[in-house]
Design a protein around this motif. Sequence first.
Motif, PDB file in Angstrom:
ATOM      1  N   VAL A   1     147.211 -75.076  50.736  1.00  0.00           N
ATOM      2  CA  VAL A   1     146.316 -74.904  51.881  1.00  0.00           C
ATOM      3  C   VAL A   1     146.505 -73.485  52.408  1.00  0.00           C
ATOM      4  O   VAL A   1     147.625 -73.038  52.613  1.00  0.00           O
ATOM      5  N   ASN A   2     145.383 -72.756  52.593  1.00  0.00           N
ATOM      6  CA  ASN A   2     145.499 -71.327  52.913  1.00  0.00           C
ATOM      7  C   ASN A   2     145.104 -70.967  54.327  1.00  0.00           C
ATOM      8  O   ASN A   2     144.309 -70.060  54.530  1.00  0.00           O
TER       9      ASN A   2
ATOM     10  N   LYS B   1     142.924 -81.379  51.016  1.00  0.00           N
ATOM     11  CA  LYS B   1     142.592 -82.162  52.202  1.00  0.00           C
ATOM     12  C   LYS B   1     143.701 -83.157  52.575  1.00  0.00           C
ATOM     13  O   LYS B   1     144.006 -83.326  53.745  1.00  0.00           O
ATOM     14  N   SER B   2     144.321 -83.784  51.566  1.00  0.00           N
ATOM     15  CA  SER B   2     145.395 -84.728  51.888  1.00  0.00           C
ATOM     16  C   SER B   2     146.660 -84.007  52.326  1.00  0.00           C
ATOM     17  O   SER B   2     147.358 -84.444  53.233  1.00  0.00           O
ATOM     18  N   VAL B   3     146.948 -82.910  51.624  1.00  0.00           N
ATOM     19  CA  VAL B   3     148.168 -82.171  51.916  1.00  0.00           C
ATOM     20  C   VAL B   3     148.197 -81.723  53.373  1.00  0.00           C
ATOM     21  O   VAL B   3     149.204 -81.854  54.070  1.00  0.00           O
ATOM     22  N   SER B   4     147.051 -81.224  53.864  1.00  0.00           N
ATOM     23  CA  SER B   4     147.059 -80.699  55.229  1.00  0.00           C
ATOM     24  C   SER B   4     147.331 -81.810  56.240  1.00  0.00           C
ATOM     25  O   SER B   4     148.037 -81.600  57.231  1.00  0.00           O
ATOM     26  N   SER B   5     146.818 -83.030  55.954  1.00  0.00           N
ATOM     27  CA  SER B   5     147.040 -84.091  56.928  1.00  0.00           C
ATOM     28  C   SER B   5     148.490 -84.551  56.920  1.00  0.00           C
ATOM     29  O   SER B   5     149.059 -84.882  57.958  1.00  0.00           O
ATOM     30  N   ARG B   6     149.094 -84.571  55.750  1.00  0.00           N
ATOM     31  CA  ARG B   6     150.495 -84.984  55.704  1.00  0.00           C
ATOM     32  C   ARG B   6     151.399 -83.935  56.333  1.00  0.00           C
ATOM     33  O   ARG B   6     152.445 -84.261  56.891  1.00  0.00           O
ATOM     34  N   ALA B   7     150.991 -82.668  56.198  1.00  0.00           N
ATOM     35  CA  ALA B   7     151.790 -81.598  56.782  1.00  0.00           C
ATOM     36  C   ALA B   7     151.918 -81.779  58.290  1.00  0.00           C
ATOM     37  O   ALA B   7     152.958 -81.498  58.875  1.00  0.00           O
ATOM     38  N   VAL B   8     150.854 -82.289  58.905  1.00  0.00           N
ATOM     39  CA  VAL B   8     150.857 -82.468  60.354  1.00  0.00           C
ATOM     40  C   VAL B   8     152.020 -83.350  60.806  1.00  0.00           C
ATOM     41  O   VAL B   8     152.689 -83.080  61.800  1.00  0.00           O
ATOM     42  N   LEU B   9     152.287 -84.413  60.039  1.00  0.00           N
ATOM     43  CA  LEU B   9     153.340 -85.338  60.431  1.00  0.00           C
ATOM     44  C   LEU B   9     154.683 -85.043  59.760  1.00  0.00           C
ATOM     45  O   LEU B   9     155.614 -85.824  59.854  1.00  0.00           O
ATOM     46  N   GLY B  10     154.743 -83.908  59.053  1.00  0.00           N
ATOM     47  CA  GLY B  10     156.008 -83.576  58.397  1.00  0.00           C
ATOM     48  C   GLY B  10     156.353 -84.537  57.291  1.00  0.00           C
ATOM     49  O   GLY B  10     157.519 -84.837  57.068  1.00  0.00           O
TER      50      GLY B  10
ATOM     51  N   VAL C   1     155.455 -75.099  55.364  1.00  0.00           N
ATOM     52  CA  VAL C   1     154.255 -75.199  56.199  1.00  0.00           C
ATOM     53  C   VAL C   1     154.311 -74.126  57.283  1.00  0.00           C
ATOM     54  O   VAL C   1     155.328 -73.957  57.944  1.00  0.00           O
ATOM     55  N   THR C   2     153.202 -73.401  57.464  1.00  0.00           N
ATOM     56  CA  THR C   2     153.132 -72.427  58.556  1.00  0.00           C
ATOM     57  C   THR C   2     151.855 -72.664  59.352  1.00  0.00           C
ATOM     58  O   THR C   2     150.995 -73.438  58.930  1.00  0.00           O
ATOM     59  N   GLY C   3     151.735 -71.957  60.475  1.00  0.00           N
ATOM     60  CA  GLY C   3     150.571 -72.134  61.336  1.00  0.00           C
ATOM     61  C   GLY C   3     150.925 -73.051  62.489  1.00  0.00           C
ATOM     62  O   GLY C   3     152.087 -73.135  62.886  1.00  0.00           O
TER      63      GLY C   3
END
Lengths: 361, 888
Positions: free
Chosen positions: B365-366, B388-397, B405-407
Motif C-alpha cells: 500500500v503506497n 485493499k485487505s492489507v490496508s484494513s488489517r493494518a488499521v488494527l495491527g 506500516v506508516t502514515g
Amino acid sequence: MTAEVLAPLEPTPAQPSRKRRGPLSPLARYMLVRVALIIPMLWVLVTMVFLLMRVIGDPVTAAQGGRLNAEQIAERKHAAGLDRPMLTQYWEYITGLLHGDFGTTLTDHREISGILTHYGAATLELSFWALLVAFAVGIPLGRLAARYRDRLPDVVLRLFAILIYAAPVFFVGLLLKLAFTPFGWPSSGRSSTQTELTLDNVHPHTNIMIVDALLWGDPKIILEVLQYALLPAVALGLLTGGVFLRLVRINLLQTLRMDYVTAARARGVSERRVVRKHAFRNALVPVVTVMGMQIALLLAGAVLTETTFEWKGIGYELTQYLKARDFLAVQGIVTAIAVIVCVASLLIDAIVALVDPRVRF
Amino acid sequence: MPTRRLSLSKAVPAVVRQSHGLQRFMLLLGFAIIAAFLIIAIFAPWIAPYGFNDDRSGGVLFGTQQAPSADHWFGTTVGGTDVLSRVVYGTRTAIEVIILAVVLSSLVGVPLGLLSGFLGGWLDRVLVLVMDALYAFPSLLLAIVVSIVLTGGSSGAVGGILAAAISITVVFVPQYYRVIRSATLAVKVEPYVDSARVVGVRTPRILGRHIFSNVAQNLPVIGTLNASEAILTLAGLGFLGFGIEPSAAAEWGFDLNKALPDASNGIWWTSVFPGTAIVLIVLGVTLVGESLNDILNPLLRTRGADTTSADEAEITHEFEELTGDIEPSVEVRNEAANAEKRVAALALTDLAVTFRTDAGQIHAVNGISFDVAPGEVVAVVGESGSGKSVSSRAVLGLLPSTAAVTGSARLGDRELLGMSNNDIRPIRGDQVSMVFQEPSTALNPVYTVGWQIIEGIQAHKDVSKKDARKRAIELLELVGMPDPEHRVDYYPHQLSGGQKQRVVIAMAIACDPDVIIADEPTTALDVTVQAAILELLLSLRDRLGTAIVLITHNMGVVADMADRVVVMYRGNIVEQAPAGELFAEPKHPYTRALLDAVPHLGRENGPGLVDENDLVLKVEDLVVEFPGGLGQPAFRAVDHVTLEIRKGEVLGLVGESGSGKSTVGRTTVGLQQPTSGTIHVSGNTISGLSDRQLRPFRSRFGFVFQDPASSLNPRMSIGQCVAEPLHVQTDLKQSEIDAKVRSLLDSVELGGSYVERFPHELSGGQRQRVSLARALALDPDLLIADEPTSALDVSVQARVLELFTELQQRLQFACLFISHDLAVVDTLANRVAVMQHGKLVEIGPRDQVLGNPQEDYTKRLIAAVPVPDPDEQRRRREARGHLLTDIS
C-alpha cells in the motif's frame, strides 16, 4: 521419526453433521466404530507374528538343535503340540489369545501371560517416567521455540531436538552412565538387591517399584527407587521429548497463521489467551494423533533402554528369549506388544475426539 | 525468478537457492557432513590405520582397553582392536546399509503406494490394513524378527549387510507407502489429472506423467528420514546383538554393546567415538531432510506464491492498455477532500504498508487516504494485489511482523498506528471490529460458537459468564440465527456457510463497535445467502449507526451497499466518490474499464436462439448418486435431469453450490458414471461405457476446469499440455503436432514464446486460455466449461469471455457453460438451465429464463443478484421485499 511427524498433518476433515440416531451419544458411536476397525488390524498383526515365527522353521530345533538328538526333538515337539497341522496350531493360538492365554515358553516352561504381567509392569513404569520427561521437555520447549521463531532460542532448541533425535537412545544412556557413575549414582537395575528383597514382601506386589515403595512407605526406599529410575527415564524420555518439541513447534506455527487466530485477535482477545486457547489447543490435535504412533517408538526405545540399564522389563526379557531362539516366548511377547500398541492407539483416538469436536459429531 | 525443477541435479541447487539464512546454513552443513562420511566410507582402507579386526600389528598385540595414544588415537577396545579403524570401517557398513535400504524400500513402497492410491478398491483396502499393521508395530522389534528369519542367526559381511538392509526395508516400506498413497490420493483428483482422462490418456501414462512426477517431490524428504532411521535401526540391531557378524564387518552398534560394561568403569573412548559417529551421520542426514521439509512446505514459507506476481502483471497489463499514460498513483478525483469537514469515525491518512519477504521489499500500500463517517458504508474496491485487505488489517495491527506500516489511522481523535499491542487490544472488537471473508476458517473449529462470542464479550466487558451467554443468544437472534438458544452451543462445523457468517457478524457487533471492517464478507457465499447477509449488514448499520468499511471486488455488492466508493489499484487510490456519481460518471479510465468489464445481469445483449442444427448432446433422465457412508443413505447429486444442446449453441447451466451442476458436466464426459439415464454425444451413446470403450469418443469433447491454478500439470510445459490430446488421439507426426500447438496457442492470443513456459510462470487468465486451447485441440463437437472464469479478476474475466465467445462463433462447437454467475451466463448463453438440489428447475431461451422467470426459485436467484448500478439495484431491492431474508 517418520515423514508424518515432520509433514504437517491436515486437520481432520469435518464430517457432515448428522442427526443423532439411536440411544448412543456421538462419541460412543465414534468409539464403537474405532473398536470395530481395530479388530481386523489386530487379527492381521497376530497372524503376521504367527506366520513369521513359523517361517523360521520348527521352534524346538531352533532352540535346542545341536543339544538334543532327533528323537528327543520329536518328543519335545509332540509335547508342545508342534507336530500337529499348522491350521490347528493357528486355531489353538487364536482361541488361546481370546482367553488371555499367550502360551508357554519352550526353554523354561513359564506361562507367558505371567511373564507379561510381571515384566510388563516394569516396562510400564519405565514408559511412565519417560513420558513424564517427554512432556516436561517437549511441550514447554516447543512453545518456546515457536514463540521465538528463527531467533536464537528457536535455533538452539531445534538443534537440540535434532541432536537428541540423532543420538541413539542407548548412546545417550551410555553417556549418562559415563557422566553419573563417577558420583556413585546408580545406573543399572531398578533398585539395590536389598530394596528388591524388602519390596518383595509388599502386598499386593505390583512389581511397579514406585507403587511398591509407596505402599511400603519408607521414604529412603522411595528416594532410592526414584534415583534408579532417573537415568533410564531421561534417556528414553529425551528421545520422545525431542519428537514432541518439534511437533509442538511446527503445529503451533501453523495454527498461529490460521484465520481464526487473527479473528480472535480482531475481537480483542489478549495475546496470551490467543496463544493458549486458540493456537495451542488446536495445535495439540495433530500432536496427540502423532503421539499414538510414538507408542511404538517408545516401546522399541524401551527395549534398548532396558538393555542399557539392565532394567528387567518386557523388552529385556524379549531379547533374552530372542537370543535363546525361544520362538514360542517371542511369539507371545510380540503379540502382547502388538495388542498394547493397538489399544494405545484406540485411547489416543478417544483423546483426539475429546479435543476435536469435528471428530465426535 | 521461477526455476524449472526437472532433474535431481537441477533440483539441489534450486533448493539451496530457495533457502536463506539459517535454513541454508543447516542444509549446507548437512550436505557437508554427508559428503565427509561418503569420502571416509569410500577410502576407508586408506584412512584407517589398521584393519577393523586386527588386534596386533607386526606381531605385537595392541592390548585391550588402552586409552587413546599416538599409536591408537581413539584407544583400543575390550577385544584389543583399534577403535579408530573400527569407526572408519563402520562408516562403510553404515553407508552400504543406508543406500541399500533406501533404494529397496522406495522400489517397493513407491509403486505400491501409487497403485493403491490410484486404483483404490479392495487392493487398496487390503494394503492399507497390512501396511498399517506393519507401521503400528515397534520398528526395531520387527527388524529383529525379520533379520532372524532371514539369517537364522548372524551371518557374513555381504549376507549380513543385505539382511540388515532387508530387515530395515520391511520396516520402512509402510512409510513410503503411506506418504505416496496419500499424495496420490490428493493428486489424482486434481483437475489436470481429470483433464488428461477427458482426452483419453491411458492409465500408465496418467500414473507416470501426471501423478508420479508430482508425487515424487515428497521423495527427498522421506528418503532422508528413511536414511537416518536406517542407521539408528542398524545400530539398534547391532547393540542388541542381532546385526552383522562382528568378524565380518565393523558396525557401530555392536561396538557400543561391547562398550556397555566399560561405561561403568570410566572407560569412555570405546563408546564415545562410535556413538559420536552415529550421531554425526544421522545429524547430517536429518539436517538435510529437515531443511528440505521446511523449504518445500508451503505453509511455512514467508513469501508469496510465484503466481501472484504473474496475476498482478496481467492486471497491470490490462490497466496500462486501458489507461495509457496515467500514473496509477495519481488520484483523479477525491470528493472527500473537497467536502466540508465531516466527523469521521475512522480516517486513514497516507497509510503505507511494506512487507519484508524472501524476495525483498514489497510495497503493498503506497500512501492512501480515506475516511468513513458514522452510519456510512464506504466500499473499497479493487482487483487482486490492489492492497485493499492489507490496508484494513493494518488499521488494527493485525499484519504479520514482517509488515511495516506508516502514515496515520485515526479512530475519532485517537491514533491507532504505532500503538502497542496492549493499547490497541481494547480497541479491537470493541470500537473497531472485523468480519472475515471465509467464515469457516474465521471460527475456531474446536470451540462452540457461543464460547467464541462470549470470549469476545468478556475481553471487553466485566460481565459474568451467565450474562455474557445471555448476550450471545441475543446477538445470534439479532443476526437472524434460527433457534439461537440451541445454536449457541453448536460447533462451527454444524452450521451452514451463511449461518457461520452470521456468527462472525454477531461477534463483530457484540460490543457495539463504531466501525466494522468487512473484508469480502460474502465472497465465499452463494448469491441468495449473500443477499441476506448484505441485508443484515445494512439493517445493523441503520439500527446501530455503525460505520462500515466494505472491502470487495464485486461491483454489484458495491452498488447494493455503498454510500461512497474508494477504487484501489496496486496500492494506490485512483478515485473516490459517492456511489451514484462513481457509477454514473466514472472519471478514472481504470474505474471506467472496471465497470465496463463487469457483466450486468439484464443488460447484456447475449445471443438469441440458434437454428435447428444437429443435436450434439442429449442427456436423458440422468440420475447420479454417490454412495453414503456406513449406514448412510446414498446422496443423490443429480435427480432426473434431461437436456440437449445443438451445434453452435451455448447452454448456460446455473445453480448454487451443491446444486449438482458440476456433476452433470462431469457425467457428460464420462468422468463420473451415471446411476441411471443415458447420455448421447453426436448420436453415440456414451453412458455406461468403460474407459476403454469410451476412448474413441474422447476426441468429441473438451473440458475447461474452474481452477486455473490446478488445471494444468505443473510438471509439463504449456506446449506439452496442449499437445497431450493430439499425442493420445491422433497419429500426427511431431512436426505436425508442433505446428498445431502453435496455431492453437495463437488462437487464444498466446504467442510462440509460451510453448516453452511452465504453468506456474503464467497468470490465471493465461492459464485458462491454455486450458481452452487444450480443450479445443481435437476440434471437439462439445465443450464443457465448468466455471472457467470464476477464479479470475473482473478485467481478466472479460478478456477470457470475449475470447471464448469469438472462438465459439468461429468453430461452432456446442457448449455446456456451467456457472454460478447469472450475469456471465447472460453475456454468452443461447439458452439457460437452472438447477437446485440436483433437479432441473427451469430451462429455456436466455431472455425468457433470465428476463421473465416462471419458477419461484429462479425468481429468487435473479432477485438476489446485485447489479452494478446503484439506482437500479435500489429498485430491485425494494421490489424483492422480503423474498430473500429468511434464506441461509
